[in-house]
Design an enzyme around this catalytic site. Structure first.
Site, PDB file in Angstrom:
ATOM      1  CE1 TYR A  61      89.113  48.105  18.189  1.00  0.00           C
ATOM      2  CE2 TYR A  61      91.448  48.350  18.635  1.00  0.00           C
ATOM      3  CZ  TYR A  61      90.332  47.551  18.505  1.00  0.00           C
ATOM      4  OH  TYR A  61      90.437  46.193  18.704  1.00  0.00           O
ATOM      5  CG  HIS A 132      88.467  43.946  13.399  1.00  0.00           C
ATOM      6  ND1 HIS A 132      88.400  45.276  13.719  1.00  0.00           N
ATOM      7  CD2 HIS A 132      88.389  43.284  14.578  1.00  0.00           C
ATOM      8  CE1 HIS A 132      88.295  45.412  15.033  1.00  0.00           C
ATOM      9  NE2 HIS A 132      88.276  44.225  15.565  1.00  0.00           N
ATOM     10  NE  ARG A 133      84.016  40.676  15.285  1.00  0.00           N
ATOM     11  CZ  ARG A 133      83.624  39.933  16.317  1.00  0.00           C
ATOM     12  NH1 ARG A 133      83.320  38.669  16.127  1.00  0.00           N
ATOM     13  NH2 ARG A 133      83.552  40.450  17.525  1.00  0.00           N
ATOM     14  N   GLY A 284      93.931  46.064  27.510  1.00  0.00           N
ATOM     15  CA  GLY A 284      93.263  47.170  26.842  1.00  0.00           C
ATOM     16  C   GLY A 284      92.927  48.368  27.693  1.00  0.00           C
ATOM     17  CB  SER A 285      93.284  49.215  31.255  1.00  0.00           C
ATOM     18  OG  SER A 285      93.038  50.342  32.077  1.00  0.00           O
TER      19      SER A 285
END
Length: 322
Positions: A61, A132-133, A284-285
């Site tokens: 991120y 994560h993936r 997530g804002s």
């Protein structure tokens, strides 16, 4: 510095998580500044004021800057670390020079990413680490060795996954000595494949749904908490609408919010939380007002009847059930 939070308890019972992807400035390697730290402080304060104590990160991120500014916030607020749960993710490697963007769950890579996250977050323990993936080249035994080493050293308290199917979860769990506690998936009133896959069984429409059938049921059966990213549907039912179904659903959401004395954002989150899997949405804002608009979803039981829940689903769906 260690945290006294009971990670198993908080991971199993939290109503909402705050997603920190919007913190840390630009999506590049430019340094963050004082304004970015202050923005992060305001967002964290809004989350805490709203009853949210679980903070979700990922090493990618803002190229690591989301974790770093959060670490700055922790450094400025003595005692805060002991009151919260810090969750982060690893496994995505952005493109860098000649190296392509890829997924990387090699054991050594997992350990390095965790060490880097710990340094940025300015803490000596990650409460929950998510993979994560899925990496198709990952050796589950190698992954498990890395995770159990991190656990044994006291660097990570608990583990989960993100964007993984029931089969992938089961394969990894078979090699672990601790239970996986979470699976984070895209889930919202707009992104409904996780729900549709269960009701379109034995219909011709089933082929149109790509979500791996049985994942929700597997998590529910094994006590794995579903966390929903994208839970507010990118504002499609509280801001901009692009289709007739979205316009109709936004009106329905607004009417329910007025009738129940809450916000449209809370109605969308309640719709997820009302599911028997006790889905924990990720908010997530980075805007404090939008974070605070979700407070009722952190503090109140979902106040939607069976009929109201179905009404929202069918409105967003735009067609009758099979």
């Amino acid at each position: 510095m260690t945290t006294t939070a009971d990670t198993t308890r908080d991971t199993g019972k939290e109503r909402l998580l705050y997603g920190c992807m919007g913190l840390g400035g630009s999506w590049d390697t430019a340094p963050y500044g004082t304004a970015d730290i202050e923005q992060a402080e305001e967002a964290v304060a809004a989350a805490l004021d709203s009853g949210i104590t679980v903070f979700d990160h990922a090493d990618i991120y803002r190229h690591g800057k989301a974790e770093a500014v959060f670490g700055e916030v922790l450094a400025r607020a003595p005692g805060l670390r002991e009151r919260i749960v810090v969750q982060t993710k690893c496994g995505i490697r952005p493109a860098d020079g000649d190296r392509p963007g890829m997924y990387d769950l090699r054991g050594d890579s997992i350990v390095r990413r965790v060490e880097e996250s710990l340094a940025r977050l300015r803490t000596d323990v990650i409460d929950v680490l998510l993979l994560h993936r899925p990496d198709p080249l990952a050796d589950p035994e190698d992954v498990a060795r890395a995770l159990m080493s991190l656990h044994g050293q006291g660097l990570v308290r608990a583990f989960g996954v993100s964007n993984m199917s029931a089969a992938q979860i089961a394969l990894l769990q078979a090699h672990l000595d601790v239970p996986l506690v979470a699976d984070q998936l895209e889930m919202s009133l707009r992104s409904r494949d996780w729900l549709e896959s269960g009701v379109l069984v034995n219909t011709s429409q089933a082929a149109s749904v790509g979500f791996p059938h049985g994942t929700v049921e597997h998590c529910l059966a094994h006590g794995i908490r579903l966390q929903a990213w994208g839970a507010l549907a990118q504002g499609r039912f509280t801001g901009r609408q692009e289709t007739a179904a979205e316009h109709a659903t936004a009106r329905r959401v607004a009417a329910l919010a007025e009738a129940k004395g809450t916000t449209p954002e809370t109605i969308l989150l309640w719709w997820l939380q009302r599911h028997p899997a006790r889905i924990a949405p990720v908010v997530g804002s980075a805007r404090p007002d939008r974070i605070r608009a979700c407070a009722d979803a952190a503090r109140r039981e979902p106040d939607l009847t069976h009929e109201e829940w179905y009404g929202l689903w069918l409105s967003a769906r735009g067609t009758a059930l099979p």
